[in-house]
Design an enzyme around this catalytic site. Structure first.
Site, PDB file in Angstrom:
ATOM      1  N   ARG A 164     -55.752 -19.255  40.985  1.00 18.78           N
ATOM      2  CA  ARG A 164     -54.439 -20.472  41.476  1.00 18.78           C
ATOM      3  C   ARG A 164     -54.786 -21.344  40.300  1.00 18.78           C
ATOM      4  NH1 ARG A 164     -55.677 -17.354  43.866  1.00 18.78           N
ATOM      5  NH2 ARG A 164     -56.800 -16.955  46.563  1.00 18.78           N
ATOM      6  N   SER A 238     -55.330 -23.763  53.075  1.00 15.75           N
ATOM      7  CA  SER A 238     -56.482 -23.552  52.347  1.00 15.75           C
ATOM      8  C   SER A 238     -56.650 -25.273  51.646  1.00 15.75           C
ATOM      9  CB  SER A 238     -57.407 -22.340  51.213  1.00 15.75           C
ATOM     10  OG  SER A 238     -57.163 -21.304  52.084  1.00 15.75           O
ATOM     11  N   GLU A 333     -56.905 -27.573  46.562  1.00 23.04           N
ATOM     12  CA  GLU A 333     -55.337 -26.332  46.234  1.00 23.04           C
ATOM     13  C   GLU A 333     -54.321 -26.688  46.183  1.00 23.04           C
ATOM     14  OE1 GLU A 333     -54.435 -21.608  47.759  1.00 23.04           O
ATOM     15  OE2 GLU A 333     -56.424 -22.751  47.549  1.00 23.04           O
TER      16      GLU A 333
END
Length: 337
Positions: A164, A238, A333
């Site tokens: 990520r 998420s 995130e």
């Protein structure tokens, strides 16, 4: 460039947070992007770039020019007997691109179905799901340098992809604005069904002949069963990354928590953040208009009229709780604005 003042950002973020931007504009091409950069420099006001608004949390009104990237277009730029290379505008909806590729029978992105957001954000985040990351189909991208206004290309190595992560979230953060991305896709698919519940879902769907469309349909079904629809409940998917810990650390945790799940990697063991959050007692907790989703503790939600600053505080409490219990600090995130 069409400039608007004091614009509500409610329609432009999936959390459904009602904050304002002092200035707002939509970029349909590179020229619009350059004009926006020039305006921000001339007026000494920050320039904030927005894609699909699915990975941000608005915590306050923005004293900034918020530029929504809406550069469209999908072009076939090269083709061989085995592969195709396509250039895609940064403003193209990611899931729309996936469906387009499936229709053309170009394989490689079917496991990334129904991920919210735009194509331009995909290499920034190195988006991933169900055993696939964007770096596996990425070829290069084109971006505008905010300082020089030059148009530059970045190849795979220059993007420095991580979990990520990419160079655009680290040392080149706020230095470039991505305008298009080039992907290499396969005419001869290599099916990836080993991750998560894909195989079980394919069986429940009674799929007889495996195809990229069948895998996409299975992924969509799984995601819809696990993640709330932002149109129904405000969220950004998420909220935290799945942490990776050293193998020795995981073994120690396993002795104390025998049921802790872990996925071995080259550099350690990845632990599902959702499991950690649930074990720390947060699953389904509601605090007024915000909370933790009842089915998926990795998702923080806005039930309506929630405030971004409150959600940020909730996320920090979850981080502190998980760190106290397991000695693991979760990393968001979602980007805070």
């Amino acid at each position: 460039m069409h400039l608007q003042k004091d614009v509500s950002l409610l329609p432009y973020n999936t959390f459904g947070i009602d904050k304002k931007a002092k200035y707002f504009s939509i970029a349909n091409n590179i020229h619009d992007v350059i004009e926006a950069i020039q305006f921000s420099k001339k007026n000494n006001i920050p320039l904030v770039v927005l894609g699909g608004g699915s990975n941000i949390l608005l915590t306050k009104d923005l004293e900034a020019l918020l530029l929504k990237i809406d550069i469209q277009g999908i072009s076939l730029i090269k083709e061989t007997s085995e592969s195709v290379w396509i250039e895609v505008g940064a403003g193209v909806n990611w899931h729309s691109l996936v469906l387009y590729c499936i229709e053309k029978e170009w394989a490689g992105v079917e496991n990334l179905s129904l991920i919210p957001g735009t194509v331009g954000a995909s290499p920034m985040q190195n988006i991933g799901a169900y055993g696939i990351e964007i770096k596996e189909v990425f070829e290069n991208l084109t971006a505008i340098n905010r300082d020089t206004l030059s148009i530059e290309k970045f190849d795979w190595a220059q993007c420095e992809f991580g979990y990520r992560e990419s160079v655009f979230k680290n040392k080149l953060k706020n230095k470039y604005i991505i305008s298009s991305v080039c992907f290499k896709l396969n005419k001869n698919p290599v099916f990836n069904t080993n991750y998560g519940a894909i195989q079980d879902t394919l069986q429940s769907m009674q799929v007889e002949e495996l195809s990229i469309k069948a895998i996409s349909d299975a992924v969509i079904k799984i995601r819809q069963s696990k993640l709330p629809d932002p149109k129904q409940i405000g969220n950004a998917g998420s909220f935290f990354k799945n942490p990776t810990v050293e193998t020795a650390k995981f073994e120690a945790l396993k002795k104390e928590y025998p049921l802790i799940p872990g996925y071995p990697l080259q550099d350690g063991v990845k632990i599902p953040a959702a499991w950690l959050i649930e074990q720390a007692g947060w699953k389904g907790k509601r605090f007024g208009n915000i909370g933790v989703h009842q089915n998926q503790p990795l998702v923080l939600v806005n039930y309506g009229d929630g405030d971004g600053a409150e959600i940020k505080i909730l996320s920090e409490k979850i981080q502190a709780s998980v760190e106290e219990k397991f000695g693991i600090l979760l990393s968001p995130e979602v980007n805070f604005l």
